[in-house]
Design a protein around this motif. Sequence first.
Motif, PDB file in Angstrom:
ATOM      1  N   ALA A 134     -16.406  63.222  33.257  1.00 22.05           N
ATOM      2  CA  ALA A 134     -16.703  62.606  31.964  1.00 22.05           C
ATOM      3  C   ALA A 134     -17.965  63.201  31.345  1.00 22.05           C
ATOM      4  O   ALA A 134     -18.010  63.461  30.139  1.00 22.05           O
ATOM      5  CB  ALA A 134     -16.858  61.094  32.126  1.00 22.05           C
ATOM      6  N   VAL A 135     -18.988  63.428  32.170  1.00 28.23           N
ATOM      7  CA  VAL A 135     -20.235  64.027  31.663  1.00 28.23           C
ATOM      8  C   VAL A 135     -19.986  65.440  31.147  1.00 28.23           C
ATOM      9  O   VAL A 135     -20.513  65.841  30.098  1.00 28.23           O
ATOM     10  CB  VAL A 135     -21.304  64.025  32.769  1.00 28.23           C
ATOM     11  CG1 VAL A 135     -22.516  64.870  32.351  1.00 28.23           C
ATOM     12  CG2 VAL A 135     -21.752  62.601  33.077  1.00 28.23           C
ATOM     13  N   LYS A 136     -19.170  66.212  31.870  1.00 26.75           N
ATOM     14  CA  LYS A 136     -18.835  67.566  31.418  1.00 26.75           C
ATOM     15  C   LYS A 136     -18.114  67.526  30.072  1.00 26.75           C
ATOM     16  O   LYS A 136     -18.396  68.339  29.177  1.00 26.75           O
ATOM     17  CB  LYS A 136     -17.960  68.263  32.468  1.00 26.75           C
ATOM     18  CG  LYS A 136     -18.696  68.638  33.745  1.00 26.75           C
ATOM     19  CD  LYS A 136     -17.762  69.344  34.719  1.00 26.75           C
ATOM     20  CE  LYS A 136     -18.493  69.710  36.009  1.00 26.75           C
ATOM     21  NZ  LYS A 136     -17.578  70.389  36.974  1.00 26.75           N
ATOM     22  N   LYS A 137     -17.179  66.583  29.906  1.00 29.81           N
ATOM     23  CA  LYS A 137     -16.454  66.470  28.647  1.00 29.81           C
ATOM     24  C   LYS A 137     -17.393  66.077  27.510  1.00 29.81           C
ATOM     25  O   LYS A 137     -17.267  66.587  26.387  1.00 29.81           O
ATOM     26  CB  LYS A 137     -15.325  65.445  28.784  1.00 29.81           C
ATOM     27  CG  LYS A 137     -14.181  65.886  29.679  1.00 29.81           C
ATOM     28  CD  LYS A 137     -13.098  64.826  29.747  1.00 29.81           C
ATOM     29  CE  LYS A 137     -11.948  65.287  30.642  1.00 29.81           C
ATOM     30  NZ  LYS A 137     -10.878  64.235  30.737  1.00 29.81           N
ATOM     31  N   LEU A 156     -26.856  61.598  26.235  1.00 30.23           N
ATOM     32  CA  LEU A 156     -25.867  61.911  27.274  1.00 30.23           C
ATOM     33  C   LEU A 156     -25.659  60.725  28.195  1.00 30.23           C
ATOM     34  O   LEU A 156     -24.522  60.339  28.497  1.00 30.23           O
ATOM     35  CB  LEU A 156     -26.313  63.135  28.061  1.00 30.23           C
ATOM     36  CG  LEU A 156     -25.461  63.522  29.277  1.00 30.23           C
ATOM     37  CD1 LEU A 156     -24.055  63.906  28.838  1.00 30.23           C
ATOM     38  CD2 LEU A 156     -26.111  64.669  30.041  1.00 30.23           C
ATOM     39  N   TYR A 157     -26.752  60.117  28.652  1.00 30.98           N
ATOM     40  CA  TYR A 157     -26.644  59.010  29.590  1.00 30.98           C
ATOM     41  C   TYR A 157     -26.108  57.752  28.911  1.00 30.98           C
ATOM     42  O   TYR A 157     -25.424  56.941  29.544  1.00 30.98           O
ATOM     43  CB  TYR A 157     -28.001  58.735  30.234  1.00 30.98           C
ATOM     44  CG  TYR A 157     -28.389  59.799  31.219  1.00 30.98           C
ATOM     45  CD1 TYR A 157     -27.831  59.837  32.489  1.00 30.98           C
ATOM     46  CD2 TYR A 157     -29.285  60.807  30.878  1.00 30.98           C
ATOM     47  CE1 TYR A 157     -28.157  60.816  33.400  1.00 30.98           C
ATOM     48  CE2 TYR A 157     -29.624  61.796  31.781  1.00 30.98           C
ATOM     49  CZ  TYR A 157     -29.061  61.800  33.039  1.00 30.98           C
ATOM     50  OH  TYR A 157     -29.390  62.786  33.939  1.00 30.98           O
ATOM     51  N   PHE A 158     -26.414  57.577  27.634  1.00 34.70           N
ATOM     52  CA  PHE A 158     -25.881  56.417  26.921  1.00 34.70           C
ATOM     53  C   PHE A 158     -24.358  56.485  26.855  1.00 34.70           C
ATOM     54  O   PHE A 158     -23.658  55.504  27.118  1.00 34.70           O
ATOM     55  CB  PHE A 158     -26.483  56.357  25.515  1.00 34.70           C
ATOM     56  CG  PHE A 158     -25.933  55.231  24.674  1.00 34.70           C
ATOM     57  CD1 PHE A 158     -26.330  53.920  24.911  1.00 34.70           C
ATOM     58  CD2 PHE A 158     -25.016  55.488  23.666  1.00 34.70           C
ATOM     59  CE1 PHE A 158     -25.820  52.878  24.145  1.00 34.70           C
ATOM     60  CE2 PHE A 158     -24.501  54.451  22.900  1.00 34.70           C
ATOM     61  CZ  PHE A 158     -24.909  53.146  23.137  1.00 34.70           C
ATOM     62  N   LYS A 159     -23.840  57.666  26.529  1.00 33.85           N
ATOM     63  CA  LYS A 159     -22.390  57.836  26.472  1.00 33.85           C
ATOM     64  C   LYS A 159     -21.765  57.730  27.862  1.00 33.85           C
ATOM     65  O   LYS A 159     -20.665  57.192  28.018  1.00 33.85           O
ATOM     66  CB  LYS A 159     -22.060  59.184  25.836  1.00 33.85           C
ATOM     67  CG  LYS A 159     -22.434  59.274  24.355  1.00 33.85           C
ATOM     68  CD  LYS A 159     -22.012  60.614  23.764  1.00 33.85           C
ATOM     69  CE  LYS A 159     -22.340  60.658  22.276  1.00 33.85           C
ATOM     70  NZ  LYS A 159     -21.927  61.943  21.659  1.00 33.85           N
TER      71      LYS A 159
END
Length: 217
Positions: A134-137, A156-159
Amino acid sequence: MNPSLKFMLAFIISLEISIKESLTTNLIIIAAALIYLLFKKIKPKYLLSILIAPFIAAFTIFATLYWFSPHPDKYSAWVLSTRVYVYVLTISCVMIDTTAIEFARSLEQNLHLPSKFAYGVLAALNIVPQMQQAVKKIRTNAMMRGLYLSFWSPQLYFKAIIVALNSAENLAQGMQSHGYQEEALRSTIIKIPLTKKDWIIFITVLILVNVSLFCTC
């Protein structure tokens, strides 16, 4: 050896060497742990990593107590620095032949921890690869819009947190749809045995460590 007993043994040893100083015992534990890891045919790359990774922490402790202390204490410096390797190697001995699933099942069956704890641990471990994807996407989608989300970017961390919350909700619904209930009795598909041999090994190792700890310096 039973995963729960192995973990308890590593925890008790780590606790005892934190209370009582014994450089000889630390070195014996380090040597025994290395022999055990080699006996379990640990990969050289992994062995090298667990030897190099704690070096900075161990060296910092040694330098602080021996070189930068107003009252240098070489013995305490060696004791505290070798403790770092004791902690790392004992945990490595627990992990070398124990999977996360076996450990969680052992905690539930042998230590009688609540099933929701065991299933929660398994869910958290299984969701890690999904979060990595998910982080990569998220980062890829941001780059397509001309945005670069760094490793420390709050956006990034919020998403990622939003994705984690959605995954947790889907997991909870999936477990309920399969009939999971916290207080209900559950059958055991794969049993994790706790034998007399496990107890004998546990007590023997613990006695040997304590004899070395209180009879050596």
